[in-house]
Design an enzyme around this catalytic site. Structure first.
Site, PDB file in Angstrom:
ATOM      1  N   GLU A   4       0.747  -1.204  -0.063  1.00  0.00           N
ATOM      2  CA  GLU A   4      -0.016   0.139  -0.011  1.00  0.00           C
ATOM      3  C   GLU A   4       0.816   1.325   0.001  1.00  0.00           C
ATOM      4  O   GLU A   4       0.646   2.345   0.758  1.00  0.00           O
ATOM      5  CB  GLU A   4      -1.117  -0.106   1.279  1.00  0.00           C
ATOM      6  CG  GLU A   4      -2.010  -1.187   0.917  1.00  0.00           C
ATOM      7  CD  GLU A   4      -2.793  -1.267   2.363  1.00  0.00           C
ATOM      8  OE1 GLU A   4      -2.850  -0.507   3.249  1.00  0.00           O
ATOM      9  OE2 GLU A   4      -3.390  -2.206   2.415  1.00  0.00           O
ATOM     10  N   ASN A  56       2.261  -5.142  -3.063  1.00  0.00           N
ATOM     11  CA  ASN A  56       0.760  -5.338  -2.964  1.00  0.00           C
ATOM     12  C   ASN A  56      -0.072  -4.048  -2.738  1.00  0.00           C
ATOM     13  O   ASN A  56       0.296  -3.159  -1.800  1.00  0.00           O
ATOM     14  CB  ASN A  56       0.576  -6.484  -1.718  1.00  0.00           C
ATOM     15  CG  ASN A  56      -0.823  -6.925  -1.398  1.00  0.00           C
ATOM     16  OD1 ASN A  56      -1.189  -7.552  -2.265  1.00  0.00           O
ATOM     17  ND2 ASN A  56      -1.189  -6.968  -0.169  1.00  0.00           N
ATOM     18  N   HIS A  71     -10.644  -6.072  -2.459  1.00  0.00           N
ATOM     19  CA  HIS A  71     -11.621  -5.845  -1.569  1.00  0.00           C
ATOM     20  C   HIS A  71     -12.705  -4.948  -2.023  1.00  0.00           C
ATOM     21  O   HIS A  71     -12.596  -3.949  -2.357  1.00  0.00           O
ATOM     22  CB  HIS A  71     -11.161  -5.124  -0.088  1.00  0.00           C
ATOM     23  CG  HIS A  71      -9.990  -5.442   0.540  1.00  0.00           C
ATOM     24  ND1 HIS A  71     -10.342  -6.780   1.204  1.00  0.00           N
ATOM     25  CD2 HIS A  71      -8.470  -5.334   0.870  1.00  0.00           C
ATOM     26  CE1 HIS A  71      -8.843  -7.332   1.979  1.00  0.00           C
ATOM     27  NE2 HIS A  71      -8.000  -6.392   1.668  1.00  0.00           N
ATOM     28  N   GLU A 102      -6.120 -10.605  -1.475  1.00  0.00           N
ATOM     29  CA  GLU A 102      -6.908 -10.354  -0.409  1.00  0.00           C
ATOM     30  C   GLU A 102      -8.397 -10.392  -0.528  1.00  0.00           C
ATOM     31  O   GLU A 102      -9.055  -9.672  -0.053  1.00  0.00           O
ATOM     32  CB  GLU A 102      -6.412  -8.946   0.285  1.00  0.00           C
ATOM     33  CG  GLU A 102      -5.032  -8.969   0.633  1.00  0.00           C
ATOM     34  CD  GLU A 102      -4.725  -7.442   1.396  1.00  0.00           C
ATOM     35  OE1 GLU A 102      -5.623  -7.188   2.060  1.00  0.00           O
ATOM     36  OE2 GLU A 102      -3.511  -7.368   1.746  1.00  0.00           O
ATOM     37  N   ASP A 145     -12.434 -10.312  -1.187  1.00  0.00           N
ATOM     38  CA  ASP A 145     -13.440 -10.312  -0.396  1.00  0.00           C
ATOM     39  C   ASP A 145     -14.664  -9.500  -0.998  1.00  0.00           C
ATOM     40  O   ASP A 145     -14.281  -8.648  -1.482  1.00  0.00           O
ATOM     41  CB  ASP A 145     -13.691 -10.378   1.171  1.00  0.00           C
ATOM     42  CG  ASP A 145     -12.905  -9.139   1.602  1.00  0.00           C
ATOM     43  OD1 ASP A 145     -12.921  -7.911   0.874  1.00  0.00           O
ATOM     44  OD2 ASP A 145     -12.409  -8.915   2.895  1.00  0.00           O
TER      45      ASP A 145
HETATM   46  O1  G3I Z   1      -4.042  -7.350  18.542  1.00  0.00           O
HETATM   47  C1  G3I Z   1      -5.003  -6.404  19.140  1.00  0.00           C
HETATM   48  C2  G3I Z   1      -5.737  -7.240  20.512  1.00  0.00           C
HETATM   49  O2  G3I Z   1      -4.598  -7.414  21.414  1.00  0.00           O
HETATM   50  C3  G3I Z   1      -6.733  -6.707  20.948  1.00  0.00           C
HETATM   51  O3  G3I Z   1      -7.511  -7.599  22.062  1.00  0.00           O
HETATM   52  C4  G3I Z   1      -7.813  -6.496  19.582  1.00  0.00           C
HETATM   53  C5  G3I Z   1      -9.377  -5.986  20.293  1.00  0.00           C
HETATM   54  O4  G3I Z   1      -9.869  -5.440  19.329  1.00  0.00           O
HETATM   55  O5  G3I Z   1      -7.658  -5.953  18.707  1.00  0.00           O
HETATM   56  C6  G3I Z   1      -6.330  -6.589  18.138  1.00  0.00           C
HETATM   57  O6  G3I Z   1      -5.873  -5.779  17.206  1.00  0.00           O
HETATM   58  C7  G3I Z   1      -6.828  -5.866  15.871  1.00  0.00           C
HETATM   59  C8  G3I Z   1      -5.885  -6.592  14.918  1.00  0.00           C
HETATM   60  O7  G3I Z   1      -6.465  -6.530  13.736  1.00  0.00           O
HETATM   61  C9  G3I Z   1      -5.487  -7.767  15.080  1.00  0.00           C
HETATM   62  O8  G3I Z   1      -6.542  -8.769  15.251  1.00  0.00           O
HETATM   63  C10 G3I Z   1      -7.108  -4.570  15.565  1.00  0.00           C
HETATM   64  O9  G3I Z   1      -8.423  -4.130  16.525  1.00  0.00           O
HETATM   65  C11 G3I Z   1      -7.520  -4.475  14.186  1.00  0.00           C
HETATM   66  O10 G3I Z   1      -8.241  -3.225  13.724  1.00  0.00           O
HETATM   67  C12 G3I Z   1      -6.951  -5.283  13.288  1.00  0.00           C
HETATM   68  O11 G3I Z   1      -7.419  -5.217  12.034  1.00  0.00           O
HETATM   69  C13 G3I Z   1      -6.479  -5.774  10.919  1.00  0.00           C
HETATM   70  C14 G3I Z   1      -6.401  -4.755   9.734  1.00  0.00           C
HETATM   71  O12 G3I Z   1      -5.781  -5.174   8.605  1.00  0.00           O
HETATM   72  C15 G3I Z   1      -5.180  -3.635  10.391  1.00  0.00           C
HETATM   73  O13 G3I Z   1      -5.248  -2.500   9.573  1.00  0.00           O
HETATM   74  C16 G3I Z   1      -7.604  -6.852  10.186  1.00  0.00           C
HETATM   75  O14 G3I Z   1      -7.557  -8.050  11.109  1.00  0.00           O
HETATM   76  C17 G3I Z   1      -6.862  -7.247   8.786  1.00  0.00           C
HETATM   77  O15 G3I Z   1      -7.826  -8.117   8.258  1.00  0.00           O
HETATM   78  C18 G3I Z   1      -6.410  -6.102   8.107  1.00  0.00           C
HETATM   79  O16 G3I Z   1      -5.904  -6.534   6.828  1.00  0.00           O
HETATM   80  C19 G3I Z   1      -5.484  -5.660   5.901  1.00  0.00           C
HETATM   81  C20 G3I Z   1      -4.127  -6.243   5.357  1.00  0.00           C
HETATM   82  O17 G3I Z   1      -3.318  -6.466   6.002  1.00  0.00           O
HETATM   83  C21 G3I Z   1      -3.649  -5.014   4.083  1.00  0.00           C
HETATM   84  N1  G3I Z   1      -4.639  -4.602   3.162  1.00  0.00           N
HETATM   85  C22 G3I Z   1      -5.887  -4.218   3.827  1.00  0.00           C
HETATM   86  C23 G3I Z   1      -6.688  -5.361   4.804  1.00  0.00           C
HETATM   87  C24 G3I Z   1      -8.076  -5.111   5.502  1.00  0.00           C
HETATM   88  O18 G3I Z   1      -7.833  -3.908   6.152  1.00  0.00           O
END
Ligand code: G3I
Length: 295
Positions: free
Chosen positions: A110, A151, A188, A215, A217
């Site tokens: 990105e 990516n 996405h 990725e 969806d």
């Molecule tokens: O790690 C913490 C955990 O300690 C806490 O208890 C929990 C409570 O909400 O949050 C956890 O963090 C989360 C993290 O994912 C791990 O699960 C964050 O809140 C959450 O916002 C985070 O979101 C991820 C996101 O990237 C972050 O930008 C999504 O799961 C993940 O699917 C998403 O993936 C991205 C790709 O890496 C890049 N392209 C876009 C894609 C979608 O945004």
């Protein structure tokens, strides 16, 4: 053509989840576990426990691993200034740990904004756009066998500012002989068709790189019923067909196994149902459509 899935380490203990993720896909991507924040939370202190669980899972199921992502502006520890020294230590530390076990890396993720300019990140500020080429060269040296991917999202159409910027970026990297093996289109999307998707895949590939959908969806309104699920199946089939139509499109990765662990409801309130399998692990019409399209 390899079909892959993003998985979460904390769900591998769920027998139904693990069985489906291990049986249905040829490749896995840790959804969050190999990002900078979890793997190098403090300068030079690496932590691979959660990511290792996924890589071991993949090995025991004969699956490839896509490593996601080395240089990205999100899930980045607050101490990262964007210096070359930090970037080198991080890439060498992570790629070195997984040398021979992770088949391909999203080296830079990105780097473009929606308006087609370089995204203002700590790396851009410190190193200028050349950080991209440097990251790839460092990754190549750290594991010469791994395939290296740039990516991005929202660059699936050739006519948009970002679609054009991706083309220019890839052209420049290829001209400079930067070791980029493939371009990942995150894909996405919602139910709207993606204008010129196949053409975009084709013209980027024509620059001399492979392409992949990394990725995928297709989100729906939270209230979606049978009709929307059928429309989703059509949207998924079109996406798969676009990749199948392009010789250099090598893999399709879905961004999560089932609707119960998709990122969509958190980031797009009011939307959901974005994946191939529902939260009770029942295949949806989209699953059947993808299975048929992939043969
Ligand atoms: O790690 C913490 C955990 O300690 C806490 O208890 C929990 C409570 O909400 O949050 C956890 O963090 C989360 C993290 O994912 C791990 O699960 C964050 O809140 C959450 O916002 C985070 O979101 C991820 C996101 O990237 C972050 O930008 C999504 O799961 C993940 O699917 C998403 O993936 C991205 C790709 O890496 C890049 N392209 C876009 C894609 C979608 O945004």
């Amino acid at each position: 053509m390899v079909a892959g899935v993003a998985v979460r380490a904390d769900r591998l203990g769920d027998a139904g989840y693990a069985e489906a993720a291990g049986r249905l896909f040829g490749s896995v991507t840790p959804e969050n576990e190999i990002k900078w924040q979890p793997t190098e939370p403090e300068p030079g202190r690496f932590s691979f426990e959660a990511a290792d669980r996924i890589v071991d899972f993949a090995r025991s199921h004969g699956q490839r691993v896509r490593g996601h992502a080395l240089v990205w502006h999100l899930q980045l520890p607050p101490w990262v200034s964007g210096s070359l020294e930090e970037m080198r230590r991080h890439i060498e530390g992570v790629v070195g740990h997984y040398r021979g076990r992770v088949a391909e890396w999203d080296v830079v993720n990105e780097a473009l904004s929606d308006d087609g300019r370089f995204r203002p990140t700590p790396f851009l500020r410190e190193l200028g756009p050349a950080y991209i080429a440097r990251a790839f060269r460092i990754a190549r040296a750290a594991d010469p066998q791994a395939r290296l991917v740039y990516n991005d999202y929202g660059a699936e159409s050739p006519g948009t500012p970002k679609g054009k910027a991706l083309y220019r970026l890839v052209k420049g990297l290829v001209q400079l002989r930067v070791p980029v093996d493939a371009i990942g289109f995150q894909t996405h999307v919602d139910l709207r068709p993606i204008p010129g998707f196949e053409r975009q895949l084709r013209r980027i590939a024509a620059l001399g790189v492979d392409v992949a959908l990394t990725e995928v969806d297709v989100r729906l309104p939270e209230s979606a019923g049978p009709e929307e699920l059928e429309a989703q199946a059509v949207a998924y089939r079109r996406i798969v067909e676009a990749c199948l139509a392009v010789e250099r499109c090598r893999s399709i990765t879905f961004w999560g196994l089932d609707d119960g662990d998709s990122w969509i409801p958190e980031f797009f309130p009011g939307s959901g149902h974005a994946l191939l399998i529902d939260e009770d692990l029942r295949p949806k019409p989209a699953y059947e459509a993808v299975r048929r399209a992939l043969g």
